[in-house]
Write a protein that holds these residues in place. Structure first.
Motif, short mmCIF file in Angstrom:
data_model
loop_
_atom_site.label_atom_id
_atom_site.label_comp_id
_atom_site.label_asym_id
_atom_site.label_seq_id
_atom_site.Cartn_x
_atom_site.Cartn_y
_atom_site.Cartn_z
N ASN A 45 29.93 42.97 52.76
CA ASN A 45 30.22 42.42 54.08
C ASN A 45 29.57 41.05 54.26
O ASN A 45 30.18 40.12 54.80
CB ASN A 45 29.73 43.37 55.16
N ALA A 46 28.34 40.91 53.78
CA ALA A 46 27.66 39.61 53.87
C ALA A 46 28.40 38.56 53.06
O ALA A 46 28.54 37.41 53.49
CB ALA A 46 26.21 39.75 53.39
N ALA A 47 28.86 38.93 51.87
CA ALA A 47 29.61 37.98 51.03
C ALA A 47 30.89 37.54 51.72
O ALA A 47 31.28 36.36 51.65
CB ALA A 47 29.92 38.61 49.68
N GLN A 48 31.55 38.45 52.41
CA GLN A 48 32.76 38.07 53.15
C GLN A 48 32.44 37.08 54.26
O GLN A 48 33.21 36.14 54.50
CB GLN A 48 33.42 39.33 53.73
N CYS A 49 31.32 37.28 54.94
CA CYS A 49 30.92 36.35 56.00
C CYS A 49 30.65 34.96 55.44
O CYS A 49 30.88 33.95 56.12
CB CYS A 49 29.67 36.87 56.70
N LEU A 50 30.15 34.88 54.21
CA LEU A 50 29.77 33.61 53.61
C LEU A 50 30.94 32.85 52.99
O LEU A 50 30.82 31.65 52.70
CB LEU A 50 28.72 33.84 52.52
N ALA A 51 32.08 33.50 52.77
CA ALA A 51 33.14 32.90 51.95
C ALA A 51 33.61 31.56 52.50
O ALA A 51 33.82 30.61 51.74
CB ALA A 51 34.31 33.88 51.84
N GLY A 52 33.79 31.46 53.82
CA GLY A 52 34.31 30.22 54.38
C GLY A 52 33.38 29.03 54.18
O GLY A 52 33.81 27.95 53.79
N VAL A 53 32.08 29.24 54.43
CA VAL A 53 31.14 28.13 54.26
C VAL A 53 30.92 27.84 52.79
O VAL A 53 30.75 26.67 52.39
CB VAL A 53 29.81 28.41 55.00
N GLN A 54 30.93 28.86 51.93
CA GLN A 54 30.83 28.63 50.49
C GLN A 54 31.87 27.64 50.02
O GLN A 54 31.57 26.66 49.33
CB GLN A 54 31.06 29.95 49.72
N GLY A 67 41.07 41.12 52.21
CA GLY A 67 40.79 42.44 52.77
C GLY A 67 41.21 42.49 54.22
O GLY A 67 41.81 41.55 54.75
N GLU A 68 40.87 43.60 54.91
CA GLU A 68 41.29 43.71 56.29
C GLU A 68 40.26 44.39 57.19
O GLU A 68 40.51 44.58 58.38
CB GLU A 68 42.63 44.44 56.39
N ARG A 69 39.08 44.77 56.64
CA ARG A 69 38.08 45.43 57.48
C ARG A 69 36.72 45.39 56.80
O ARG A 69 36.63 45.23 55.58
CB ARG A 69 38.48 46.89 57.73
N TRP A 70 35.69 45.49 57.63
CA TRP A 70 34.35 45.70 57.09
C TRP A 70 34.28 47.10 56.48
O TRP A 70 35.00 48.00 56.91
CB TRP A 70 33.30 45.57 58.20
N ILE A 71 33.43 47.28 55.50
CA ILE A 71 33.39 48.56 54.78
C ILE A 71 32.06 49.27 55.02
O ILE A 71 31.07 48.66 55.44
CB ILE A 71 33.62 48.38 53.26
#
Length: 498
Positions: free
Chosen positions: A212-221, A268-272
């Motif tokens: 979930n943290a990695a998904q949050c970071l993807a845009g700024v990465q 993806g489509e949801r937090w896990i």
């Protein structure tokens, strides 16, 4: 996907393959419940996809010859004959590991460069090779392994029509926006996408928080590290890899897109809440593309005290390209889980690659361990929109972050994420020397607002002002890019001088 297929799979194999994938999934569920995973320490790993170019800076279709000269198992083929892939052996994150990683990457790339030079080629680390032409997407340029031709055939059989590439991006300063509309007869546009893939070994109970943290970071990465602004002569997204990869492997004709069928390149489509969520979605939503089975019964292997290979589940997982992919693997007889972060492009320099990795590992850990997780304060759709906004506009993007609202990626990094990354690396026992060196590179990149993509766009614009047409400007730019990349100073220090 690293193992070749024994033969082109037949249609009669699909039912058996589907049943075997489900049995693998059932086995994984038991392993997660029974605590079958050992986890002595957090290891990291890294893959770098590379291009080969000839003396005219066009793709050099020589990977088989270069690999034979290299004679090093760390290097392997990728989809196109102008591609190589480097797999760096895993290592702990702690201590001076990042400094050693930078040294090792220099040694690997020097060795690859020497072998490539014997064929008249040069190794290029760049997200999308700007000198690619439509003829380089001819099926004859697929690497000579059965899995590549099978994947090509299966994607086209599922799609039933040519691959359509359609994208447009922010205009170069003073110019009109440019649009790409192109049809391809093979999946080789995927070979234009060369990335850096970061691996992090994670305990099962920690996996969901780290993913979930990695998904949050993807845009700024991707906004901070964009390095793919040109494709087929057009100035498109700052990180054109993102839409290109999705379109080049899309098995859906327009009718299935209209029905909401999911693409195989997927945010993806949801937090896990568990890694099982991701594998279960992959099995439930996506038909097998390469239905090859082996003789292992995974449940019998588990009950006999062995680590099951779960070959079919792993092969299936390798044909679903999540930007943060779950991975099951067996190393030295022990099963483990890891996150494979697939967002980043290759290059521009080794120092930039290691800095991007340090930023990801540090910020990811800090976010994963927060008392109130950031993903509990933002929608999954906002994280996905951040990915596409960051890829499209780079430093000019506006990203959403809880408690702040809309914010440019450089300001988000400087105010929020770099302090978190420092804390995450401290908790991971990374040495102060490594932490300060690599996060300092990210900080100075943000202050300069200079990524590989902004440098490429600015250089081409300057070449136009000097009278060069687009093809000449891209050639000049790539030649200078390769010189600066070889010198090794981080991209934020690059100037537009020849």
């Amino acid at each position: 996907m690293g193992t070749d297929l024994s033969a082109h799979p037949g249609r009669l194999d699909r039912g058996r393959y589907r049943r075997k994938v489900q049995r693998c999934l059932d086995t994984l569920a038991r392993m997660l419940t029974d605590g079958s995973f050992s986890f002595p320490r957090k290891n990291i790993g890294l893959e770098v996809e590379l291009n080969l170019v000839d003396g005219q800076l066009r793709p050099s279709m020589t990977n088989s010859v270069v690999l034979e000269a290299l004679g090093d198992d760390a290097f392997t083929t990728e989809l196109g004959q102008h591609n190589l892939e480097l797999n760096v052996p895993p290592r702990p994150l702690a201590g001076d590991s990042a400094l050693r990683l930078e040294e090792d990457l220099h040694a690997y790339l020097a060795k690859a460069g020497e072998s490539a030079a014997h064929t008249g080629s040069t190794v290029a680390m760049i997200g999308v090779l700007p000198t690619l032409r439509p003829e380089h997407f001819d099926q004859k340029w697929l690497s000579h392994k059965t899995r590549y031709s099978s994947l090509n055939d299966e994607i086209f059989a599922a799609r039933g029509e040519r691959i359509a590439l359609a994208m447009d991006g922010p205009a170069l300063p003073g110019a009109q926006p440019e649009r790409l509309r192109h049809f391809a007869e093979s999946i080789l546009p995927e070979a234009a996408c060369t990335s850096v893939q970061l691996h992090l070994q994670v305990a099962p109970e920690e996996f969901a928080a780290h993913w979930n943290a990695a998904q949050c970071l993807a845009g700024v990465q991707i906004a901070l590290a964009a390095n793919s602004p040109f494709l087929l002569g057009k100035a498109l997204w700052h990180e054109t890899r993102i839409p290109l990869f999705q379109q080049a492997t899309d098995t859906r004709p327009e009718e299935l897109k209209n029905q909401g069928v999911r693409p195989r390149v997927w945010f993806g489509e949801r937090w896990i809440t568990s890694i099982f969520d991701l594998f279960e979605e992959n099995v439930r939503y996506f038909p097998g593309l390469l239905p090859e089975t082996d003789l292992e019964d995974p449940i019998e292997a588990l009950e006999s005290g062995q680590a099951p290979k779960l070959s079919e589940l792993r092969l299936h997982n390798g044909t679903i390209w999540r930007w943060n992919r779950p991975v099951y693997d067996v190393v030295d007889g022990s099963p483990h889980l890891r996150i494979e972060n697939r967002v980043l492009p290759a290059g521009p320099t080794i120092a930039d690659i290691v800095a991007n990795a340090a930023f990801f590992y540090g910020a990811q850990r800090a976010l994963a361990e927060q008392e109130r997780p950031v993903w509990s304060q933002m929608s999954f759709q906002a994280a996905e929109e951040n990915l596409y906004e960051g890829a499209r506009k780079g430093f000019d993007a506006q990203l959403y972050w809880p408690g702040i609202g809309w914010i440019p990626p450089d300001e988000l990094a400087l105010r929020v994420l770099l302090p978190l990354a420092h804390e995450g690396l401290r908790r991971s026992d990374v040495s102060d020397e490594a932490r300060v060196r690599y996060l300092g590179i990210i900080e100075r990149r943000c202050l300069a607002r200079r990524s590989g993509a902004t440098w490429q766009r600015d250089y081409v614009l300057r070449a136009h002002e000097r009278g060069a047409d687009r093809e000449t400007a891209l050639n000049w730019m790539l030649r200078r890019y390769l010189e600066l990349s070889a010198e090794g100073e981080p991209v934020h220090t690059w100037t537009l001088d020849d």
